[in-house]
Enzyme design. Structure first.
Site, PDB file in Angstrom:
ATOM      1  N   ASP A 176       1.334  -0.802  -0.028  1.00 14.91           N
ATOM      2  CA  ASP A 176      -0.254  -0.319  -0.009  1.00 14.91           C
ATOM      3  C   ASP A 176       0.743   1.007   0.203  1.00 14.91           C
ATOM      4  O   ASP A 176       1.871   1.515   0.840  1.00 14.91           O
ATOM      5  CB  ASP A 176      -1.184  -0.277   1.225  1.00 14.91           C
ATOM      6  CG  ASP A 176      -1.991   0.912   1.182  1.00 14.91           C
ATOM      7  OD1 ASP A 176      -2.221   1.875   0.045  1.00 14.91           O
ATOM      8  OD2 ASP A 176      -2.403   1.133   2.234  1.00 14.91           O
TER       9      ASP A 176
ATOM     10  N   ASP B 113      -2.880   2.819  -6.412  1.00 13.37           N
ATOM     11  CA  ASP B 113      -2.167   2.785  -5.360  1.00 13.37           C
ATOM     12  C   ASP B 113      -1.542   1.770  -4.286  1.00 13.37           C
ATOM     13  O   ASP B 113      -1.183   1.698  -3.043  1.00 13.37           O
ATOM     14  CB  ASP B 113      -2.604   3.776  -4.604  1.00 13.37           C
ATOM     15  CG  ASP B 113      -3.716   3.205  -3.844  1.00 13.37           C
ATOM     16  OD1 ASP B 113      -4.145   2.945  -4.250  1.00 13.37           O
ATOM     17  OD2 ASP B 113      -3.718   4.456  -2.655  1.00 13.37           O
ATOM     18  N   GLU B 114      -2.254   0.434  -4.041  1.00 16.68           N
ATOM     19  CA  GLU B 114      -2.317  -0.441  -3.182  1.00 16.68           C
ATOM     20  C   GLU B 114      -2.785  -1.863  -4.322  1.00 16.68           C
ATOM     21  O   GLU B 114      -3.627  -2.469  -5.255  1.00 16.68           O
ATOM     22  CB  GLU B 114      -3.182  -0.436  -2.526  1.00 16.68           C
ATOM     23  CG  GLU B 114      -4.501  -1.124  -2.754  1.00 16.68           C
ATOM     24  CD  GLU B 114      -5.360  -0.840  -1.489  1.00 16.68           C
ATOM     25  OE1 GLU B 114      -5.402  -1.664  -0.271  1.00 16.68           O
ATOM     26  OE2 GLU B 114      -6.731   0.047  -1.694  1.00 16.68           O
TER      27      GLU B 114
END
Length: 356
Positions: free
Chosen positions: A9, A103-104
């Protein structure tokens, strides 16, 4: 059979990219998206989070919490560019990558391309490579399933990681506060508090029948996860069927005018999520739950893919005025489905056992 799952993350991703590209923003309380007059926040820097600013918060509330907050417009093409670099790092270790957003992602490294037996070492290498190639920090969680890895990635943020070893799982879950269980939101947590459930240990004392009585179909899920049981595989080609957001009001609303202003906020949040995941869709659905808990959905389908705020808002408003409200309203939701995802892709699952 134990798998080795990593959840990576990025730390305050959108805000961190802005601070990377614009040095004058570094160390400042920063919000991406929204404004002090309207809209919702897409991301907040850690400097802003100290003042209670967070994603999905209204810009008005964020400015109230942090008067010196700086608002910047999202640059999704730039975020996608950085995200592609990050994902290229993931694929150096495994093809079993399940992106959740720009983003993860989850990674299954039970078997991996470098033949490393330690998921903990792989996670550290990945974080270092991301830093070298992008200048951004990432956090990671490592454990035997996605549920635990997701929880672990929040533990040592920012720029840290945590491993929950197989023989630590039960004790870790028993000590964990209910509000920190991935998938248990504030309303569910509040309901559990009223039932005397504050930690995993409290949850574990409840029978599956008790949990099903109070939480419906989710009861079995809660019964399993507190025992470390979560068999969902990492799905590289996970197909998202819909994206939506909804709000339950503190007071029931009976006027379309008031509801319309709430819809604007919901659509703003939905539009940001669509851009974050690079999605668009053809079917808009407005969900209305009345004060008597009767639920109604109204949908419309257009012949082209949409993700634009103004278009979705116009369609949602037209659905609101499609017919008169039957009663006062306690919840409104807006969702987009019939998405531009590839339905032909099949998920891949690997389930093996090795030393952790």
């Amino acid at each position: 059979m134990n798998r080795k799952i990593i959840h990576v993350d990025m730390d305050a991703f959108y805000a961190s990219v802005e601070q990377l590209d614009f040095p004058e923003l570094r160390g400042k309380a920063l919000a991406v998206g929204g404004s002090e007059e309207r809209g919702v926040i897409a991301a907040a820097s850690y400097e802003a989070r100290k003042f209670g600013v967070r994603s999905a918060m209204s810009g008005v509330m964020a400015k109230k919490n942090c008067p010196h907050l700086i608002f910047v417009k999202p640059r999704f093409e730039r975020y996608k560019e950085v995200s592609r670099i990050i994902r290229s790092v993931f694929y150096e270790y495994t093809d079993l990558v399940e992106p959740l957003a720009l983003d993860e992602a989850f990674l299954d490294v039970t078997e991996n391309k470098i033949g490393c037996p330690s998921a903990t070492l792989i996670a550290h290498e990945i974080r270092m490579k991301i830093l070298e190639r992008t200048g951004l920090t990432a956090s990671a969680g490592i454990s035997i399933n996605k549920f635990l890895a997701k929880i672990a990635s929040d533990y040592n943020k920012p720029n840290g990681q945590k491993t929950i070893e197989p023989d630590e799982v039960i004790e870790f879950l028993e000590e964990l506060e209910i509000k920190k269980f991935f998938g248990i939101g504030k309303k569910t947590a509040d309901k559990m508090y009223h039932l005397g459930i504050f930690t995993g240990r409290d949850l574990k004392t409840k029978s599956v029948e008790f949990l099903a009585e109070h939480f419906g179909k989710s009861g079995q899920l809660y019964y399993d996860i507190v025992r470390g049981i979560s068999n969902s595989p990492v799905r590289p080609n996970r197909t998202i069927k819909s994206v939506g957001t909804e709000r339950t009001f503190d007071e029931n609303l009976s006027s379309e005018i008031y509801i319309e202003s709430r819809i604007e906020s919901l659509v703003e949040e939905l539009s940001l999520r669509l851009k974050k995941q690079n999605l668009a869709g053809k079917t808009i659905t407005l969900k209305i739950k009345y004060s008597d808990f009767v639920q109604q959905t109204r949908s419309t389908t257009v012949p082209y893919f949409v993700s634009d705020y103004d278009i979705i808002l116009d369609l949602a408003k037209s659905l609101l005025y499609q017919e008169k409200l039957k009663d006062s309203v306690r919840l409104i939701g807006v969702a987009l489905s019939n998405l531009n995802t590839d339905e032909k892709k099949k998920p891949i699952a690997v389930q093996l056992s090795f030393d952790f």
